[in-house]
Design an enzyme around this catalytic site. Structure first.
Site, PDB file in Angstrom:
ATOM      1  N   GLU A 265      -4.676  -3.150  -8.043  1.00  0.00           N
ATOM      2  CA  GLU A 265      -5.780  -3.870  -7.415  1.00  0.00           C
ATOM      3  C   GLU A 265      -7.048  -3.044  -7.518  1.00  0.00           C
ATOM      4  O   GLU A 265      -7.085  -1.885  -7.125  1.00  0.00           O
ATOM      5  CB  GLU A 265      -5.466  -4.240  -5.963  1.00  0.00           C
ATOM      6  CG  GLU A 265      -4.979  -3.115  -5.080  1.00  0.00           C
ATOM      7  CD  GLU A 265      -4.643  -3.588  -3.675  1.00  0.00           C
ATOM      8  OE1 GLU A 265      -3.611  -4.287  -3.541  1.00  0.00           O
ATOM      9  OE2 GLU A 265      -5.391  -3.279  -2.741  1.00  0.00           O
TER      10      GLU A 265
ATOM     11  N   ASP B 113       0.808  -1.223   0.000  1.00  0.00           N
ATOM     12  CA  ASP B 113       0.000   0.000   0.000  1.00  0.00           C
ATOM     13  C   ASP B 113       0.840   1.273   0.000  1.00  0.00           C
ATOM     14  O   ASP B 113       0.307   2.364  -0.185  1.00  0.00           O
ATOM     15  CB  ASP B 113      -0.936   0.016   1.210  1.00  0.00           C
ATOM     16  CG  ASP B 113      -2.099  -0.948   1.039  1.00  0.00           C
ATOM     17  OD1 ASP B 113      -2.045  -1.773   0.117  1.00  0.00           O
ATOM     18  OD2 ASP B 113      -3.058  -0.881   1.830  1.00  0.00           O
TER      19      ASP B 113
END
Length: 894
Positions: free
Chosen positions: A541, A469
C-alpha cells in the site's frame, strides 16, 4: 436499492428416504424485501413475542436487506432534515456522531447515549408451501455485524455468543422451526464493541454512528434432502514446468442434517456431459469434505487445457462444475460454480521480494486498495462500472483490507481476469491480539473458515493475508494456517502486508513502507537506499498523495459558499489521524506550480499533479520489474466523496490520476526514467514484439527542439528494453517537454507519452523521513513556467457510433496552432443540464498536443450509463478556452 436474486425452481417429484424428502434441485428464496426495523429502546417485547405472526409492529421502518441500520434509516427518510449525508458535514449531524473528527471510531467506545448503543431489531415474514416444509430447510446469513440473537416463530434459533463476527457466515437447519404458511423471523443485532470483529473503516474516511451494525450481507433460504452440498472447488496443479497437462482435484463439503446415517453417490460434472462419481456414507449429523483426485479419476488429468489468465497475460477462461449428492437416483442437493484452470504460486526472489506466478509465469502486481460504500450499500450497476474502471486503467489486482465484498464482486473479478488480494483489516480487533479475551480466537478462526470456503473456488483470488499492518502472534498464525490447510486454500498466504518476519512462516517478502502523502514524481526511482517506498520489492500500500476530484465533483459535496478557499468542509472529506488535511499536497503545488489563484486554477494544477504522480509511481515499478514485484495504490476508490486516495472518485468520475495510471500500465508502453533519464519500453504481454520503432523528441519551453532520437527495437515477452538516454537539461529556470512514441511493425502507434520536466529535479530528504507517511522534500522542482504557456485553441470533431459492444463517441482532436495545447480534458455532457455523462470509459484523456498534432480518442458508455438524448463534447485544458461541441448522431438511449 438491491437487485433481488433470480431463483429457478424445478418441479420434480420427491421421494422419501429415512422419512425426509429428497429433491432434484435446490431452491433458493432470497429474503430481501418486507423487512422492518426498530430500536430496542422503543420495543419492550423480546424475540419470543416479536417473532410470532400475531405480533403487530408499531412505528417500525421498512427496509430492504442487506442493509445496515443507518442505511435503512437514511433510505426511509429519517434523516431528510439533515440533507444528503455525504454532502458538506451533514454526517456529523446524525445522532451518535460524537466521536472526534479524525479519530478511528472502531478504536473508540460508542457513547452510551448513542441510539446505536442499544440493540436493534430486524423483523420479516416469509411464506412456505406444504411441499417446501417437507424438505430440509436452511436459512443463511452472509453477514451480521457484529453479533445477533435470532428468533423464528417464537423460538430462539441462535444467540449472540455463537452468531458473532461480521465475516462469520451463518447457516442453520430450520426444518423443525418452520411451518406451512406464514413464518416470522426476528433478529436482534448489536453494534460492534472494542472486542468485536466488525466491518471497519480506518483513516480512509469517517465511520457512520452505528459502526455499520446490522444485516449487511444477504439472507436467504435453501431447500434440500438430508445431505447438503456446499462450497465445491477445483484445485489445479501442473506437475511440470509446462502447462500442457493439468491435474485437477475437486472438493465439496457435505453435511448430513439428520441423526441417521445416509449412503449415496457424489457426482461431479466437470464439463458438459462429463461426470465422475463416488460412493459416500455420512454418519448421523456428520460433516466432511469429499475429494475427487486425479490419481483416482483419470478424467481429472486434462491435456492442453484452456487456462484462466489475468489481464494482459491471456484470456480468463472459465469452466463449469456441478456437484450433486444422490440418494438412490434422486438428488438430495447440488451446488454449481465457475472455475478456472490455473495455479498461483509465490516465491522469494534473490533480493527477498515476494514474486507471484500464474501458471508458472511471473506477474508484476499493479493494483489499488478497495473501499466499500461507507453505508455498505450496493446501488445497481455501480460494482460493474467500477470493475470496468479497474480494467480501464490496465491494472490487474484489487486489494481488500477487510471489506470482503459480496459474491458478485468475485464473480466479476473472475470474468474480467482481475486478481484479488484478500485478508483482515488493520487498526482494530482483528489485530489487537494482546486484548483478545477467551473465545475470541474461536470467532476469528470461524470467520476465517467461512471466508476461505467462500473464496477458495474463485480463480481471481491471488493471496490471503492473515494480518495487515503486522503479522499475528505465533499461536494465532498457526491456528489460521491450520484453518487454511483444512479448508483447502489453494493459493499462497502471507503473514501480513508488512515486512515483519515470523517464527512460523519467516519473511513475508512484502513491505508497507508508504508513502501515503504527497511525493514528487522522482521519489520512486531515487529511493536508492531501499528503505522506503521506492520501486523495489512488493509495496502492499502506497500513494503519491491526495487526489482532488474534478470541480464538477467538488460541487456535488461541497456547498457553494465553502468551495474556495480550502476550509473545514474540505478537510472533513480528507482522511483521519495524520491525513486530516491536504496541506502537504498544497505545499507541493505552491512551490512547484505556483499558488492557486482560484478553484479552477487549483483543480487544474491538482489534476496535473495527480496525473504526473500516479504515472511516475506505476512506471517506476514497471521499469524495475522484477526487482520490484508489486505495487498497490492506496486507494483505488473511496467509501464516500473524498479529496484523498483514489484513482476515480465516489461519483465514478475519473481524473488526472486515473489517466496517469492508465497510461503507465499500458501493456506495451514507452516511458521516461527520472533517475537516469533513460527511455524504456515495457512489454507486459506474454509474447515478444519485434520491429518496433521508438522515437524521442525533447523541446524547451519555447518548443524549440533540444534532443531527438529514433531507434528500431525488439522487446522480449514480459520484459523491459532501454531505447536511449536523454542528455542532461541545462540548469535553467524553465521546463522541458518530452514526447515519446512507439510504433509497431505495421507503423501503427501503440504507445504515446508526454512529460513536462523541470531542469532540476526535487531533492528528497531521505535521512529526515520520520515514518511511513512521507519523506520530506528538501527542495522542490520548479514548474512555474507552465503558468506562462500562451493561450491556444484546439479543433474537435465528434460523432456517436453504435456497435455490438454498445454506444461510443469518437473524437478527433487537432492542434492547428504553433503553440502547445497542454493537458486537454474531454468530457461528454447532457446538453440540457450540462452534467457530465458517467460512467464512461475514455481510452485517453488529459492529452497534450504539439503544434500540428492530431489525436483520435474514443469514449465508451457502460451498461448502466444513462445517456441523454442530446450530448455535447466539452473540450477544456490548461491553456485553451473551453468549447462545447454538439455530438453528431446522438439519439435517445434506454
Amino acid at each position: 436499492m438491491f437487485k433481488p436474486l433470480i431463483t429457478l425452481v424445478r418441479r420434480v417429484s420427491a421421494v422419501l428416504f429415512l422419512g425426509v424428502a429428497c429433491i432434484a434441485q435446490v431452491t433458493q428464496i432470497p429474503l430481501h424485501h418486507g423487512w422492518m426495523l426498530q430500536t430496542s429502546a422503543q420495543v419492550t417485547d423480546f424475540g419470543d413475542a416479536i417473532s410470532k405472526s400475531s405480533y403487530a409492529p408499531k412505528g417500525w421502518i421498512n427496509a430492504t436487506v442487506p442493509t445496515t441500520v443507518v442505511a435503512a434509516q437514511d433510505a426511509a427518510g429519517e434523516f431528510k432534515q439533515y440533507g444528503d449525508l455525504f454532502t458538506a458535514m451533514n454526517l456529523r449531524k446524525l445522532p451518535g456522531m460524537t466521536y472526534k473528527i479524525g479519530d478511528i471510531f472502531n478504536m473508540r467506545e460508542m457513547s452510551p447515549d448513542s441510539p446505536y448503543a442499544v440493540p436493534w431489531w430486524y423483523r420479516t415474514q416469509f411464506t412456505l408451501t406444504a411441499a417446501e416444509v417437507k424438505k430440509r430447510v436452511s436459512i443463511h446469513f452472509n453477514g451480521i455485524s457484529a453479533c445477533a440473537n435470532i428468533w423464528l416463530n417464537g423460538k430462539q434459533l441462535a444467540d449472540a455468543k455463537d452468531v458473532a463476527g461480521a465475516y462469520h457466515i451463518q447457516e442453520f437447519d430450520i426444518t423443525s422451526f418452520v411451518t406451512a404458511g406464514k413464518n416470522t423471523l426476528a433478529v436482534q443485532v448489536f453494534a460492534p464493541t472494542l472486542t468485536d470483529f466488525a466491518v471497519n473503516f480506518v483513516d480512509w474516511n469517517p465511520t457512520p454512528p452505528d459502526k455499520n451494525m446490522g444485516l449487511w450481507g444477504d439472507v436467504y433460504l435453501t431447500f434440500s434432502g438430508p445431505v447438503t452440498v456446499r462450497y465445491p472447488q477445483v484445485i489445479t496443479k501442473f506437475p511440470a514446468d509446462s502447462t500442457d497437462s493439468a491435474q485437477l482435484t475437486v472438493n465439496a463439503d457435505l453435511q448430513n442434517l439428520i441423526d441417521k446415517a445416509v449412503e449415496g453417490t457424489l457426482v461431479a460434472e466437470i464439463a458438459p456431459g462429463q461426470t465422475i462419481k463416488q460412493a459416500v456414507k455420512l454418519e448421523g449429523n456428520e460433516a466432511k469434505t469429499v475429494s475427487f483426485t486425479p490419481d483416482q479419476f483419470p478424467a481429472l488429468v486434462v491435456k492442453n487445457p484452456k487456462l484462466w489468465w489475468p489481464v494482459q497475460m491471456g484470456a480468463p477462461t472459465l469452466h463449469h462444475l456441478t456437484v450433486r449428492f444422490l440418494i438412490g437416483s434422486v438428488p438430495s442437493d447440488e451446488a454449481s460454480i465457475r472455475y478456472g484452470i490455473r495455479e498461483i504460486t509465490s516465491e522469494l526472489t534473490d533480493k527477498g521480494a515476494r514474486l507471484f506466478k500464474v501458471n508458472h509465469k511471473p506477474v508484476l502486481i499493479r493494483g489499488g486498495g478497495w473501499a466499500q460504500d461507507m453505508l455498505l450499500r450496493h446501488p445497481e450497476g455501480r460494482l460493474e462500472s467500477q470493475i470496468e474502471y479497474v480494467k480501464g486503467m490496465n491494472l490487474n489486482t484489487i486489494r481488500l483490507e477487510g471489506q470482503l465484498e459480496f459474491d458478485k464482486f468475485f464473480d466479476l473479478a473472475d470474468e474480467k481476469g482481475l486478481l484479488v488480494m484478500a485478508g483482515w483489516c488493520c487498526c482494530d480487533t482483528w489485530e489487537q491480539w494482546d486484548k483478545w479475551q477467551p473465545g475470541m480466537q474461536n470467532i476469528a478462526t470461524a470467520s476465517l473458515k467461512s471466508q476461505i470456503r467462500r473464496l477458495r473456488s474463485h480463480p481471481s483470488l491471488l493471496v490471503w493475508l492473515n494480518g495487515s499492518d503486522g503479522p499475528p502472534p505465533a499461536d494465532v498464525e498457526q491456528a489460521y494456517l491450520q484453518v487454511e490447510k483444512e479448508n483447502h486454500w489453494p493459493n499462497p498466504t502471507l503473514s501480513s502486508a508488512a515486512a515483519n518476519a515470523t517464527t512460523v512462516t519467516g519473511p513475508s517478502g512484502v513491505k508497507m513502507t508508504g508513502p501515503y502523502d504527497y511525493e514528487t514524481p522522482n521519489y520512486w526511482l531515487t529511493d536508492t537506499n531501499k528503505k522506503w517506498g521506492g520501486a523495489w520489492g512488493f509495496n502492499t500500500e502506497t500513494s503519491p498523495g491526495p487526489a482532488i476530484p474534478v470541480a464538477d465533483s467538488l460541487r456535488k459535496f461541497i456547498p457553494k459558499d465553502k468551495l474556495w478557499p480550502i476550509n473545514e468542509v474540505w478537510n472533513f472529506h480528507a482522511g483521519g489521524e495524520r491525513f486530516m488535511t491536504v496541506d502537504r499536497f498544497n505545499e507541493g503545488m505552491d512551490k512547484t506550480y505556483g499558488p492557486a489563484k482560484d478553484l479552477d486554477d487549483y483543480e487544474r494544477k491538482a489534476q496535473a499533479m495527480a496525473y504526473d504522480g500516479q504515472r511516475a509511481m506505476f512506471e517506476a515499478y514497471a521499469k524495475n520489474k522484477y526487482t520490484s514485484t508489486g505495487v498497490i495504490q492506496w486507494m483505488m476508490d473511496n467509501a464516500w466523496p473524498s479529496i484523498i486516495w483514489h484513482l476515480y472518485d465516489y461519483y465514478l468520475q475519473p481524473g488526472g490520476g486515473y489517466f496517469g495510471t492508465r497510461k503507465a500500465c499500458e501493456p506495451l508502453h514507452i516511458q521516461y526514467s527520472y533517475d537516469d533519464r533513460s527511455v524504456v519500453v515495457v512489454n507486459g504481454f506474454q509474447e515478444a514484439h519485434k520491429g518496433l520503432k521508438a522515437s524521442i523528441a525533447v523541446f524547451g519551453a519555447d518548443l524549440k527542439p533540444v534532443f531527438a532520437h529514433a531507434a528500431d527495437i525488439d522487446v522480449d515477452s514480459d520484459s523491459t528494453k532501454t531505447v536511449a538516454t536523454i542528455p542532461e537539461f541545462p540548469d535553467t529556470p524553465s521546463v522541458y517537454f518530452v514526447k515519446l512514441t512507439l510504433l509497431d511493425s505495421a507503423k501503427r502507434e501503440v504507445s504515446s507519452n508526454f512529460y513536462w520536466l523541470p531542469a532540476k529535479l526535487s531533492v528528497v530528504a531521505w535521512d529526515q523521513t520520520p515514518d511511513t507517511a512521507w519523506s520530506p522534500i528538501a527542495t522542490f522542482e520548479d514548474m512555474t513556467a507552465l503558468q506562462k504557456l500562451p493561450k491556444t485553441k484546439v479543433q474537435a470533431t465528434v460523432s456517436e457510433q453504435s456497435s455490438a459492444t454498445g454506444h461510443a463517441v469518437r473524437v478527433r482532436l487537432r492542434n492547428p496552432s504553433d503553440k502547445l495545447a497542454f493537458l486537454v480534458r474531454l468530457s461528454l455532457r447532457d446538453e440540457a443540464t450540462k452534467e457530465e455523462v458517467l460512467p464512461a470509459l475514455w481510452d485517453d484523456n488529459y492529452v497534450s498536443l504539439l503544434p500540428g498534432e492530431s489525436r483520435e480518442i474514443t469514449a465508451r458508455y457502460l451498461a448502466h450509463t444513462r445517456v441523454p438524448a442530446k450530448l455535447v463534447l466539452r473540450t477544456e485544458g490548461w491553456n485553451i478556452d473551453t468549447v462545447n461541441t454538439p455530438v453528431a448522431g446522438a439519439a435517445a438511449h434506454d
